[in-house]
Design an enzyme around this catalytic site. Structure first.
Site, PDB file in Angstrom:
ATOM      1  N   HIS A 195      -7.962  -9.201   7.417  1.00  0.00           N
ATOM      2  CA  HIS A 195      -9.501  -9.557   7.213  1.00  0.00           C
ATOM      3  C   HIS A 195     -10.577  -8.464   8.088  1.00  0.00           C
ATOM      4  O   HIS A 195     -10.809  -7.635   7.949  1.00  0.00           O
ATOM      5  CB  HIS A 195     -10.014 -10.732   6.535  1.00  0.00           C
ATOM      6  CG  HIS A 195     -10.999 -10.850   5.746  1.00  0.00           C
ATOM      7  ND1 HIS A 195     -11.363 -12.036   5.195  1.00  0.00           N
ATOM      8  CD2 HIS A 195     -12.096  -9.411   5.449  1.00  0.00           C
ATOM      9  CE1 HIS A 195     -12.558 -11.678   4.856  1.00  0.00           C
ATOM     10  NE2 HIS A 195     -12.592 -10.659   4.756  1.00  0.00           N
ATOM     11  N   ARG A 302      -8.756  -2.718  -5.595  1.00  0.00           N
ATOM     12  CA  ARG A 302      -8.512  -3.325  -4.936  1.00  0.00           C
ATOM     13  C   ARG A 302      -9.868  -4.318  -5.051  1.00  0.00           C
ATOM     14  O   ARG A 302     -11.101  -4.630  -4.485  1.00  0.00           O
ATOM     15  CB  ARG A 302      -8.639  -3.904  -3.477  1.00  0.00           C
ATOM     16  CG  ARG A 302      -7.204  -3.186  -2.687  1.00  0.00           C
ATOM     17  CD  ARG A 302      -6.697  -3.510  -1.568  1.00  0.00           C
ATOM     18  NE  ARG A 302      -5.178  -3.281  -1.241  1.00  0.00           N
ATOM     19  CZ  ARG A 302      -4.942  -2.202  -0.307  1.00  0.00           C
ATOM     20  NH1 ARG A 302      -5.826  -0.751  -0.266  1.00  0.00           N
ATOM     21  NH2 ARG A 302      -3.334  -1.825  -0.524  1.00  0.00           N
ATOM     22  N   ARG A 338      -7.501  -2.436  -9.897  1.00  0.00           N
ATOM     23  CA  ARG A 338      -6.123  -3.893 -10.127  1.00  0.00           C
ATOM     24  C   ARG A 338      -7.326  -5.938 -10.338  1.00  0.00           C
ATOM     25  O   ARG A 338      -7.678  -5.962  -9.438  1.00  0.00           O
ATOM     26  CB  ARG A 338      -5.707  -4.131  -8.575  1.00  0.00           C
ATOM     27  CG  ARG A 338      -4.483  -4.783  -8.510  1.00  0.00           C
ATOM     28  CD  ARG A 338      -3.794  -4.329  -7.239  1.00  0.00           C
ATOM     29  NE  ARG A 338      -4.089  -5.238  -6.481  1.00  0.00           N
ATOM     30  CZ  ARG A 338      -4.314  -5.429  -4.994  1.00  0.00           C
ATOM     31  NH1 ARG A 338      -2.548  -4.061  -4.373  1.00  0.00           N
ATOM     32  NH2 ARG A 338      -4.713  -5.623  -4.006  1.00  0.00           N
ATOM     33  N   GLU A 437       6.407  -3.253  -7.828  1.00  0.00           N
ATOM     34  CA  GLU A 437       5.832  -3.864  -6.691  1.00  0.00           C
ATOM     35  C   GLU A 437       6.900  -4.628  -6.049  1.00  0.00           C
ATOM     36  O   GLU A 437       6.983  -5.667  -5.305  1.00  0.00           O
ATOM     37  CB  GLU A 437       4.724  -3.605  -5.680  1.00  0.00           C
ATOM     38  CG  GLU A 437       4.141  -4.914  -6.818  1.00  0.00           C
ATOM     39  CD  GLU A 437       2.228  -5.343  -6.130  1.00  0.00           C
ATOM     40  OE1 GLU A 437       1.918  -4.370  -5.066  1.00  0.00           O
ATOM     41  OE2 GLU A 437       2.187  -5.853  -6.640  1.00  0.00           O
ATOM     42  N   ASN A 460       3.811  -0.959  -0.565  1.00  0.00           N
ATOM     43  CA  ASN A 460       3.878  -2.043   0.902  1.00  0.00           C
ATOM     44  C   ASN A 460       4.524  -3.422  -0.022  1.00  0.00           C
ATOM     45  O   ASN A 460       5.501  -4.114   0.467  1.00  0.00           O
ATOM     46  CB  ASN A 460       2.346  -2.760   1.097  1.00  0.00           C
ATOM     47  CG  ASN A 460       1.632  -1.283   1.341  1.00  0.00           C
ATOM     48  OD1 ASN A 460       2.035  -0.454   1.568  1.00  0.00           O
ATOM     49  ND2 ASN A 460       0.543  -0.854   0.867  1.00  0.00           N
ATOM     50  N   ASP A 461       3.806  -3.494  -0.511  1.00  0.00           N
ATOM     51  CA  ASP A 461       5.147  -4.963  -1.675  1.00  0.00           C
ATOM     52  C   ASP A 461       6.121  -4.946  -1.299  1.00  0.00           C
ATOM     53  O   ASP A 461       7.525  -5.583  -1.305  1.00  0.00           O
ATOM     54  CB  ASP A 461       4.137  -6.000  -2.374  1.00  0.00           C
ATOM     55  CG  ASP A 461       3.286  -6.554  -1.660  1.00  0.00           C
ATOM     56  OD1 ASP A 461       3.540  -7.216  -1.009  1.00  0.00           O
ATOM     57  OD2 ASP A 461       2.098  -6.452  -2.475  1.00  0.00           O
ATOM     58  N   ARG A 471       5.848  -7.968   5.634  1.00  0.00           N
ATOM     59  CA  ARG A 471       5.023  -6.982   6.266  1.00  0.00           C
ATOM     60  C   ARG A 471       3.467  -7.123   7.177  1.00  0.00           C
ATOM     61  O   ARG A 471       3.060  -6.566   7.865  1.00  0.00           O
ATOM     62  CB  ARG A 471       3.999  -6.382   4.757  1.00  0.00           C
ATOM     63  CG  ARG A 471       2.766  -7.073   3.690  1.00  0.00           C
ATOM     64  CD  ARG A 471       2.787  -6.369   2.424  1.00  0.00           C
ATOM     65  NE  ARG A 471       1.237  -5.725   2.932  1.00  0.00           N
ATOM     66  CZ  ARG A 471       0.834  -5.793   1.739  1.00  0.00           C
ATOM     67  NH1 ARG A 471       1.418  -5.810   0.218  1.00  0.00           N
ATOM     68  NH2 ARG A 471      -0.315  -4.802   1.977  1.00  0.00           N
ATOM     69  N   CYS A 508       0.439   3.691  -4.813  1.00  0.00           N
ATOM     70  CA  CYS A 508      -1.093   3.426  -4.026  1.00  0.00           C
ATOM     71  C   CYS A 508      -0.519   3.233  -3.082  1.00  0.00           C
ATOM     72  O   CYS A 508      -1.402   2.333  -1.978  1.00  0.00           O
ATOM     73  CB  CYS A 508      -2.142   2.922  -5.338  1.00  0.00           C
ATOM     74  SG  CYS A 508      -0.908   1.660  -5.465  1.00  0.00           S
TER      75      CYS A 508
HETATM   76  C1  PEP Z   1       1.033  -2.439  -2.167  1.00  0.00           C
HETATM   77  O1  PEP Z   1       1.952  -3.266  -1.880  1.00  0.00           O
HETATM   78  O2  PEP Z   1       1.763  -1.220  -2.002  1.00  0.00           O
HETATM   79  C2  PEP Z   1      -0.306  -2.118  -2.742  1.00  0.00           C
HETATM   80  C3  PEP Z   1      -1.010  -1.016  -2.626  1.00  0.00           C
HETATM   81  O3  PEP Z   1      -0.872  -2.914  -2.867  1.00  0.00           O
HETATM   82  P1  PEP Z   1      -1.319  -4.121  -1.108  1.00  0.00           P
HETATM   83  O4  PEP Z   1      -1.309  -3.570  -0.560  1.00  0.00           O
HETATM   84  O5  PEP Z   1      -2.977  -4.821  -2.440  1.00  0.00           O
HETATM   85  O6  PEP Z   1      -0.282  -5.608  -1.554  1.00  0.00           O
HETATM   86 MG    MG Z   2       0.452  -5.234  -3.193  1.00  0.00          MG
END
Ligand code: PEP
Ligand code: MG
Length: 608
Positions: A195, A302, A338, A437, A460-461, A471, A508
């Protein structure tokens, strides 16, 4: 040889800063164990009430300040803190201790606070943000009871420009400090998705998190150079190092100016391949920069940050107003919203979630939404209403099964019907796409494509779940490699599945915001990238500099690599032919063959 003046962390908010450090040893003041005479009990109860009232007042002041400097959504963080400090259960526990044991207000308060912290102590990552907020307000109350003010709390009074160093940053600290005074932030804990990191980024404060051992290595007053792009922290830099950093900053700034002047040019490669560059928007503050940097819509809006840290879930109307505002800002380009990605470490204070041993493998995202229609349906209604006037698309996070998409589409159809019946202006349908993801989503991408309007890959996920690397764990940051050969194959497979079904596939995840990885995505054949707004000019510059055919050859070569290091070498060698890599990563020693301008990796904040 390693230089022990160098600390490495994760660059979470770009920019270079050089200033004396102020180290915050964030802890309770020393509270003496003190009892009071029976006759003084009422006075102690009064002192407790006054201290709580004073803290509420100062939190309210902070809320108003942040409302002005950052915006409504950011200021809502304090709403939750105000509720916490007034928690009647907690306070009546403190009062009882004062009454029954004749304890002084501060002794009783500290006792209860420690008890509560012990109960929180076993909580997983989900509770960490809330624990930090809790600790912050408790320190405030205790300091107030001990007659110590807020200002000394931060030890900043005597310093004009500082870099704040802390074990862990909490959101209130990030936003309440004077932007002109605070040049940078460094913490041991935390990652880009914390955050506090998100706030630092949105406020434009260079920030490095996950810098292990920084508290022991840096004393208050030590001169520190931090690079929020590379995540590097240098203690007591030499004149030569400072000059080098200044040169980097000046080059980044120069390029920033050059690239910003070109934001309206198309993202077309020298050999004529055009990409669509969209923006990722986490906080309302970022809309303006995304537009200014030429984003052709929002590839990832988001919505959880409308919720995180807040005491209440936003109403349908609040969401509608926000979506309309975003929709109206992008002049007809699509805005991909999203749906709530709650869970993991993103649960609002107002939402009571069960405690779980593995929250990231737990009840989160689309699972929460489908199980709790009273939360999900208002969001879907707000989206349908916005879609009557704007190009809105809906995207579902953390999908692992086809029926999650089918069920959501049914809910959307039901809500559209109800809105129509009630005579409320709304679209009759809205495109529904899926975030890829999880490994499951990759493997069933052919089936998901049949029920989806588009795919967007959340690397990312996808990286976290495929490589089994948390992560958010600063200690594993070097193993978090979205350019791992396993991920590259998956990216290719998902693109092929989407192409086969004729649906667009974008990326993304953060990967798309990093030049060498964006080049890999270009080479793999992606035509749509959604990028952090500060990085848009750089990524556009990259696309306009590297021929698609060259990127394709590099991508093919990476498919034969065995390790992420090999992949990295291929990408850097290719990219180094077109841009000066030292500007993307200040530690790079790779010489540049570029004769043109300098790219900048930060896109927003050069050294001040
Ligand atoms: C991801 O997981 O790549 C993504 C874009 O979503 P977040 O980073 O919000 O989990
Ligand atoms: Mg994600």
């Amino acid at each position: 040889m390693t230089d022990d003046r160098v600390l490495r962390g994760i660059g979470v908010s770009p920019g270079i800063a050089y200033a004396p450090a102020v180290v915050l040893r964030w802890r309770f003041p020393d509270v003496p164990d003190r009892t009071v005479a029976e006759a003084e009990v009422e006075a102690e109860l009064g002192r407790l009430r006054e201290a709580v009232a004073a803290v509420v007042q100062s939190l309210n002041r902070l809320r108003e300040g942040v409302l002005e400097s950052a915006g409504y959504e950011e200021s809502q963080i304090f709403e939750a803190q105000i509720l916490m400090v007034q928690d009647p259960d907690f306070l009546s526990g403190v009062e009882q201790l004062i009454r029954k044991n004749n304890l002084s207000a501060e002794t009783a308060y500290e006792f209860k606070a420690l008890e509560l912290r012990a109960a929180f102590g076993s909580a997983g990552p989900r509770m960490r943000e809330r624990l930090a907020d809790l600790l912050a307000i408790q320190i405030r109350v205790l300091r107030n009871l001990m007659g110590e003010g807020d200002e000394e709390l931060f030890g900043l009074r005597d310093h004009r420009h500082v870099i704040v160093v802390a074990h862990e940053l909490y959101p209130g600290l990030t936003v309440q400090l004077d932007r002109d005074q605070l040049l940078g932030l460094i913490s041991e804990e935390g990652t880009r998705t914390s955050h506090a990191a998100i706030l630092a980024h949105s406020l434009g404060i260079p920030c490095v998190m996950g810098a292990a051992g920084v508290i022991d290595r840096i004393e208050s007053g030590t001169m520190v150079l931090l690079d929020g792009t590379s995540g590097r922290v240098l203690i007591e830099p030499t004149v030569a190092e400072l000059e080098a950093a200044q040169v980097t900053a000046a080059r980044r700034h120069k390029l920033e100016m050059e690239l910003e002047a070109k934001t309206l040019e198309p993202a077309t490669t020298p050999d004529g391949v055009t990409l669509t560059l969209m923006g990722n928007v986490d906080l309302p503050d970022e809309i303006e920069m995304a537009v200014r940097h030429g984003a052709l819509g929002v590839g990832l809006l988001r919505t959880e940050f409308l919720v995180t840290g807040r005491a209440h879930l936003p109403t349908e109307e609040e969401q509608y107003q926000y979506f309309r505002r975003v929709g109206a800002s992008f002049g007809g380009h699509p805005v991909i919203v999203r749906t709530y990605d709650l869970g993991g470490d993103k649960f609002p204070a107002a939402f009571s979630a069960p405690s779980e041993a593995n929250p990231f493998l737990g009840w989160r995202s689309i699972r929460v939404c489908l199980d709790r229609p009273e939360i999900f349906r208002p969001q879907l209604r707000a989206l349908l209403r916005t879609a009557a006037d704007h190009s809105i698309q809906v995207m579902l996070p953390l999908v692992t099964r086809v029926d999650e998409v089918v069920q959501t589409r049914e809910m959307i159809a039901e809500e559209a019907e109800q809105l129509a019946r009630a005579g409320i202006r709304a679209a009759s349908s809205v495109p529904v796409g899926v975030m890829i993801e999880t490994p499951a989503a990759v493997i069933i991408a052919d089936r998901l494509a049949m029920v989806s309007a588009f795919f967007s890959i959340g690397t990312n996920d996808l990286t976290q779940y495929t490589l089994a690397v948390d992560r958010g764990n600063a200690h594993l940051a070097s193993r978090f490699t979205p350019h791992d050969p396993a991920i590259i194959r998956m990216l290719g497979d998902v693109l092929a599945a989407g192409d086969h079904q004729g649906i667009p596939v974008s990326v993304c995840g953060e990967m798309a915001s990093e030049p060498q990885f964006a080049m890999l995505l270009l080479g793999l054949g992606f035509k749509v990238l959604s990028v952090a707004p500060p990085a848009l000019p750089l990524i556009k510059w990259l696309v306009r500099s590297v021929p698609a055919a060259v990127a394709r050859d590099a991508a093919v070569a990476t498919l034969h690599a065995d390790t992420p290091d090999e992949v990295g070498e291929i990408l850097r060698a290719t990219l180094g032919r077109f841009i000066d890599l030292r500007l993307i990563d200040p530690e790079s020693t790779m010489p540049s063959r570029s004769s043109g301008g300098f790219p900048r990796a930060d896109g927003g904040h050069s050294a001040r």
